[in-house]
Design an enzyme around this catalytic site. Structure first.
Site, PDB file in Angstrom:
ATOM      1  N   ASP A   1     -46.223 -77.588 -36.098  1.00  0.00           N
ATOM      2  CA  ASP A   1     -44.832 -77.503 -35.677  1.00  0.00           C
ATOM      3  C   ASP A   1     -44.741 -77.995 -34.229  1.00  0.00           C
ATOM      4  OD1 ASP A   1     -42.180 -76.944 -35.893  1.00  0.00           O
ATOM      5  OD2 ASP A   1     -42.371 -74.765 -35.831  1.00  0.00           O
TER       6      ASP A   1
ATOM      7  N   THR B   1     -40.245 -76.263 -41.628  1.00  0.00           N
ATOM      8  CA  THR B   1     -41.357 -75.380 -42.001  1.00  0.00           C
ATOM      9  C   THR B   1     -41.314 -75.099 -43.505  1.00  0.00           C
ATOM     10  OG1 THR B   1     -41.125 -74.347 -39.844  1.00  0.00           O
ATOM     11  CG2 THR B   1     -42.471 -73.173 -41.456  1.00  0.00           C
TER      12      THR B   1
END
Ligand code: ADP
Length: 333
Positions: A109, A65
């Site tokens: 994600d 991330t």
């Protein structure tokens, strides 16, 4: 579960956000991936186009991330965050894609958890910046093409092998993130301590670095527990505080977490070190096979406690020694 690799509470997320590096230069370790990303971003900047789609693969907490955010920041583009589990229908994806700004970075994600129907829509979107939207139902249904603004997809997955080939092939580049070695983790911790204004001894940092499962997220989280310990006990953030905090939170000398230990315990005691199949192991600890395979096992393999063989998972002699268990000696052949 305090020290497992996935973030949990809002406070945890805020804490992580505060420690997240925001440039490639600040991102510790992973020199190969950094170099690869840098080249890709610079080439795109010179040609004034959106960077190629990027797939980031690796266990939780290694910086996927963070890298997506850095890609956006370094290329001066807005970032949209989404995740595979949030995309359960093609329509969910169509809504995200059709609302992207030109040149926006879309981060998905856990992209391997996206719905199949959405995956197919994504192929076309990635390749041609176009999707086909179905209008109407039954015999009267027609598909209407919709042009999209050019965008860069940054996908994250715990294992690139979980993605269907057509999707994997559409990424210009796949970065494989590795567990961090002790010296990189020490740098992550020193940087975090500075940001937290925590005066910590170098032996304390070294101890945390050796017991955080090769994972920056866990390193930072342990650092926070050490800070708490020092605060409550009125000690400095020194080796004693680290040992106290780690003992309190049951952190194994190798940094293994609860699930790691459960897997090893079952493998060693119930199956006498194996070989045992992944499915059986997963059922025995009450977890999904995918989690065992892509989150738990990579670290156990990396530190030499477990090997994956064609006949199943096998505990190494080191594992028997580390857990102080004797092989039963029953002839398994
Ligand atoms: P992932 O998306 O792979 O689960 P994150 O990018 O959320 O992992 O990283 C978790 C935390 O670990 C971040 O908040 C960040 O503070 C820290 N971190 C991860 N990688 C690095 C790195 N290379 N350098 C410094 N901190 C890092």
């Amino acid at each position: 579960r305090a020290l497992d690799a996935a973030p949990e509470s809002e406070a945890e997320l805020a804490f992580e956000g505060a420690l997240r590096p925001s440039t490639l230069a600040e991102f510790v370790g992973q020199p190969k991936v950094r170099g690869q990303l840098e080249l890709l971003l610079r080439a795109a900047a010179i040609q004034n186009r959106t960077p190629d789609h990027i797939l980031l693969a690796g266990p939780p907490g290694l910086g996927k991330t963070t890298l997506a955010m850095i890609v956006a920041a370094e290329s001066g583009r807005p970032l949209r965050l989404s995740s595979g589990p949030a995309i359960q229908h093609a329509g969910d994806l169509a809504a995200v894609l059709s609302s992207l700004l030109p040149g926006e970075i879309l981060f998905i994600d856990e992209i391997h958890r996206m719905a199949r129907s959405a995956e197919e829509m994504l192929y076309l979107a990635m390749e041609d910046f176009r999707i086909d939207i179905m209008v109407g139902k039954g015999a009267g249904a027609t598909s209407v093409p919709l042009e999209l603004a050019p965008f860069t997809l940054v996908g994250a997955t715990t294992r690139s092998g979980l993605l269907p080939n057509p999707l994997r092939d559409r990424f210009g580049f796949t970065a494989h993130l590795e567990f961090y070695d002790a010296s990189d983790l020490e740098r992550v911790l020193a940087r975090a301590a500075l940001l937290l204004d925590l005066d910590i001894s170098s032996s304390a940092i070294a101890e945390i670095a050796g017991r955080c499962r090769g994972t920056p997220r866990i390193a930072n989280r342990l650092l926070r527990r050490v800070r708490d310990f020092a605060l409550v006990h009125g000690t400095g953030a020194d080796l004693t505080a680290v040992r106290g905090a780690l003992e309190l939170y049951d952190v194994d000398p190798l940094g293994l977490d609860r699930l790691d230990r459960a897997v090893m315990d079952i493998l060693l005691t119930r199956f006498d070190g194996g070989p045992v199949g992944l499915g059986t192991l997963a059922v025995s600890v009450g977890e999904e096979a995918e989690t065992i395979e892509s989150v738990v096992e990579p670290f156990l393999v990396r530190i030499g406690l477990l090997t994956r063989t064609p006949r199943g998972r096998v505990a190494t002699p080191l594992a028997f020694r580390h857990f102080g268990i004797e092989r039963s000696g029953v002839d398994r052949a």
